[in-house]
Design a protein around this motif. Sequence first.
Motif, PDB file in Angstrom:
ATOM      1  N   ASN A  68       0.849  -1.188   0.000  1.00 46.45           N
ATOM      2  CA  ASN A  68       0.000   0.000   0.000  1.00 46.45           C
ATOM      3  C   ASN A  68       0.890   1.245   0.000  1.00 46.45           C
ATOM      4  O   ASN A  68       2.109   1.154  -0.019  1.00 46.45           O
ATOM      5  CB  ASN A  68      -1.010  -0.027   1.159  1.00 46.45           C
ATOM      6  N   ALA A  97      -0.577  -6.710   0.111  1.00 51.27           N
ATOM      7  CA  ALA A  97      -1.702  -7.554  -0.271  1.00 51.27           C
ATOM      8  C   ALA A  97      -1.269  -8.524  -1.354  1.00 51.27           C
ATOM      9  O   ALA A  97      -0.505  -8.157  -2.251  1.00 51.27           O
ATOM     10  CB  ALA A  97      -2.855  -6.692  -0.787  1.00 51.27           C
ATOM     11  N   THR A  98      -1.764  -9.759  -1.265  1.00 50.53           N
ATOM     12  CA  THR A  98      -1.533 -10.723  -2.335  1.00 50.53           C
ATOM     13  C   THR A  98      -2.880 -11.297  -2.741  1.00 50.53           C
ATOM     14  O   THR A  98      -3.763 -11.519  -1.909  1.00 50.53           O
ATOM     15  CB  THR A  98      -0.625 -11.889  -1.897  1.00 50.53           C
ATOM     16  N   VAL A 115      -7.743 -13.006  -1.058  1.00 50.47           N
ATOM     17  CA  VAL A 115      -6.784 -11.926  -0.837  1.00 50.47           C
ATOM     18  C   VAL A 115      -6.215 -12.127   0.558  1.00 50.47           C
ATOM     19  O   VAL A 115      -6.967 -12.352   1.515  1.00 50.47           O
ATOM     20  CB  VAL A 115      -7.475 -10.554  -0.945  1.00 50.47           C
ATOM     21  N   VAL A 148      -3.735 -10.216   3.293  1.00 48.90           N
ATOM     22  CA  VAL A 148      -3.086  -8.937   3.580  1.00 48.90           C
ATOM     23  C   VAL A 148      -2.107  -9.147   4.720  1.00 48.90           C
ATOM     24  O   VAL A 148      -2.453  -9.708   5.756  1.00 48.90           O
ATOM     25  CB  VAL A 148      -4.129  -7.868   3.967  1.00 48.90           C
ATOM     26  N   THR A 202      -7.394 -12.253   5.846  1.00 44.85           N
ATOM     27  CA  THR A 202      -7.601 -13.107   4.673  1.00 44.85           C
ATOM     28  C   THR A 202      -9.071 -13.089   4.349  1.00 44.85           C
ATOM     29  O   THR A 202      -9.908 -13.205   5.245  1.00 44.85           O
ATOM     30  CB  THR A 202      -7.178 -14.563   4.965  1.00 44.85           C
ATOM     31  N   SER A 259     -12.220 -12.784  -1.989  1.00 43.92           N
ATOM     32  CA  SER A 259     -12.662 -11.580  -2.697  1.00 43.92           C
ATOM     33  C   SER A 259     -13.646 -11.900  -3.812  1.00 43.92           C
ATOM     34  O   SER A 259     -14.689 -11.275  -3.934  1.00 43.92           O
ATOM     35  CB  SER A 259     -11.437 -10.853  -3.265  1.00 43.92           C
ATOM     36  N   ILE A 317      -4.618  -5.990  -7.667  1.00 48.40           N
ATOM     37  CA  ILE A 317      -5.070  -5.330  -6.435  1.00 48.40           C
ATOM     38  C   ILE A 317      -4.431  -3.957  -6.417  1.00 48.40           C
ATOM     39  O   ILE A 317      -3.238  -3.805  -6.695  1.00 48.40           O
ATOM     40  CB  ILE A 317      -4.610  -6.122  -5.182  1.00 48.40           C
ATOM     41  N   TRP A 368      -4.315  -0.460  -3.871  1.00 44.38           N
ATOM     42  CA  TRP A 368      -4.702   0.144  -2.591  1.00 44.38           C
ATOM     43  C   TRP A 368      -5.156   1.579  -2.803  1.00 44.38           C
ATOM     44  O   TRP A 368      -4.631   2.287  -3.649  1.00 44.38           O
ATOM     45  CB  TRP A 368      -3.518   0.161  -1.631  1.00 44.38           C
ATOM     46  N   SER A 428      -9.916  -4.826  -5.742  1.00 42.21           N
ATOM     47  CA  SER A 428      -9.417  -6.079  -6.311  1.00 42.21           C
ATOM     48  C   SER A 428     -10.316  -6.450  -7.479  1.00 42.21           C
ATOM     49  O   SER A 428     -11.519  -6.177  -7.457  1.00 42.21           O
ATOM     50  CB  SER A 428      -9.413  -7.199  -5.265  1.00 42.21           C
TER      51      SER A 428
END
Lengths: 184, 527
Positions: free
Chosen positions: B117, B124-125, B132, B134, B156, B159, B179, B181, B193
């Motif tokens: 971010n 985030a992945t 997702v 974080v 988690t 999404s 994704i 931010w 996302s």
Amino acid sequence: MSATTAMEVNAEARRILAVSISKLYASRTQRGGLRLHRSLLLSMVMRSARDIYHSSRESEAPSGPQPAPAEEPMEVGSGPGEQAELPAPQPELEPAVSPAETAEPGSAEEGCDGEFAEDKENRSPARQSRKRRGKASAAPDFLPSKRARLEPGEERYAAPLGSCRVGAGESLTALSLNRVIPAF
Amino acid sequence: MTKCSKDALRCDNSCGGDNCVKQRTKCALLIKSAASTAGIGAVPASRTVSCWMRPEVWTGPASPPSPSSSLICRYQDPEPADLSMEEESDTRKINNSFLRDHNYATEADIISTVEFNSSGELLATGDKGGRVVVFQREQESKSQPQRRGEYNVYSTFQSHEPEFDYLKSLEIEEKINKIKWLPQQNAAYFLLSTNDKTVKLWKISERDKRPEGYNLKDEDGRIKDPSTITSLRVPVLQPMDLMVEATARRVFSNAHTYHINSISVNSDLQTFISTDDLRVNLWNLEITDRSFNIVDIKPANMEELTEVITSAEFHPQQCHTFAYSSSKGSIRLCDMRQAALCDKHCKYFEEPEDPSTRSFFSEIISSISDVKFSHNGRYLMTRDYLTVKVWDLQMENKPLETYQVHDYLRGKLCSLYENDCIFDKFECVWNGSDSVIMTGSYNNFFRMFDRNTKRDVTLEASRENSKPRAILKPRKVCVGGKRRKDEISVDSLDFSKKILHTTWHPHENIIAVAATNNLYIFQDKVN
């Protein structure tokens, strides 16, 4: 020396064409639907491979019948703006390609022929093919020949000329499906 | 341990079985701490593996790293206190099992995007299974100085779910493509996302208090019998265990016919763009039922299609400027003030093709897979299959700098075409000061190029490097002739191990690298 190189190029082009067609076919069953970008790249590779293939065949037998530039399953970018792209190592084939180029707009008007299969069902019966079917256009042994499955009661009929070229579907990928299926 | 009977994606880890996806963690090197997984079920304690490195060591083998300024890898064991919070019986098994060979990983675990971010506090992945995860950076504590700024799992959530388009008889993949931010404006965090068709705005917020003392309900939530209520009281907020919850605040859907490849938040923080193969749509973050189409390159006759849009990004400072890249290797810069439909570009960046390198696959390798503005807004970086190019926004006819990422693959394009690797879309990323650029390659290699010193380094993200205090040493691919001891030959490269997604902390030298289903976080060493 140039003959063997041309043969190697020919074999290479054929192999790339076969790989591309199988990728196109496999992408139909892929999850998420057909990817436009990927299909576009595949069609570009196929077009170059096809051009090389025909150029190298032309160089092999310059006195033979004029090679019929068969249509791609995905007719992308056809039109006056399209240029057949040549690889640099084959400059001697340039004069051979130009007859192919001039024939191409003509064959583009022809309509929807499959890559290697004779697609008579989509040609109007009145129109005779101007192309002479050389060895290149015969269905090669590495591809299955399939025709669309008919529902009971349906008949095969010749689609009106030009209907294949109209992008009825939203996407290029839908169009390619319509073209590729008969070709198989 | 019993085998989980549920589908890996649906498992909520309550059975504690061996196949529980939450146990096997998408990030092989990070496991969620129990405190931050409220509502999902307890999972094993947190462990992070971080590797430190100093910028000097990123240069090539010409300058061997000195012992004091080395790349070291730190492996942190879970604290004993954490074990008591677990519900799983066998910690040892869990600790060993997460270090799995990626062959056994399910496809749903493959990481498809990573993003820091704007403050770098959160990472985030997104993965192929639509989830997702974080990570949050730990606050530095005086008591444990060696645990400086570790990233632990923060939240988690699922999404996107797989959907079905009935009209076209197509399944819509839940894979998270991107994704992005939003900069933080209050206590909660917001991110966008997207999968192939739908963009979602997620709010991630913490809850550490809950109201207690309701009159009509008892503590378990059951309705009380009114006759038992003899007095009234005001509910009070009591502290509770920290809970991080993610809620979908907006869903931006039904605007794209083709597959969304990128999203970008505007510097005005009110709008964003989503881009598919042929169109770019402009949205307002508050309005979900309409969007403006600002770029449309769909030809009237689809047969005349020759190029598609591959990525688009807003300028970091100018809220009216954005750029989009095409599959033909060109970038167009557009000004939204000129017209409602930005089909006419302001600037057109393209480098003429070198005819000597022409091949069957020239079109594929010139297709741009990622475009990124520099942080200062003066440069653009593009990634095509073999190179990274830096463009000056003032110079349209050729790039300022071109870096060869893996030129040794140029002779192998045919086999890369056959195994589909030539279609891989690599991303590229700037560091905070725009002096170093980074991108991934095969064999879990990733490369960094220092724009000022013109030095570059190839590093590998692998488990062998992730041992305690291990030094991350530069790698080299041997192109031909004699192979030296530490070099790897082109033919032994593993093309199934590719690093497509990387991200760089906006201010510090911390990078996150996604290698299939593993996430590696590398950090600067502080002496």
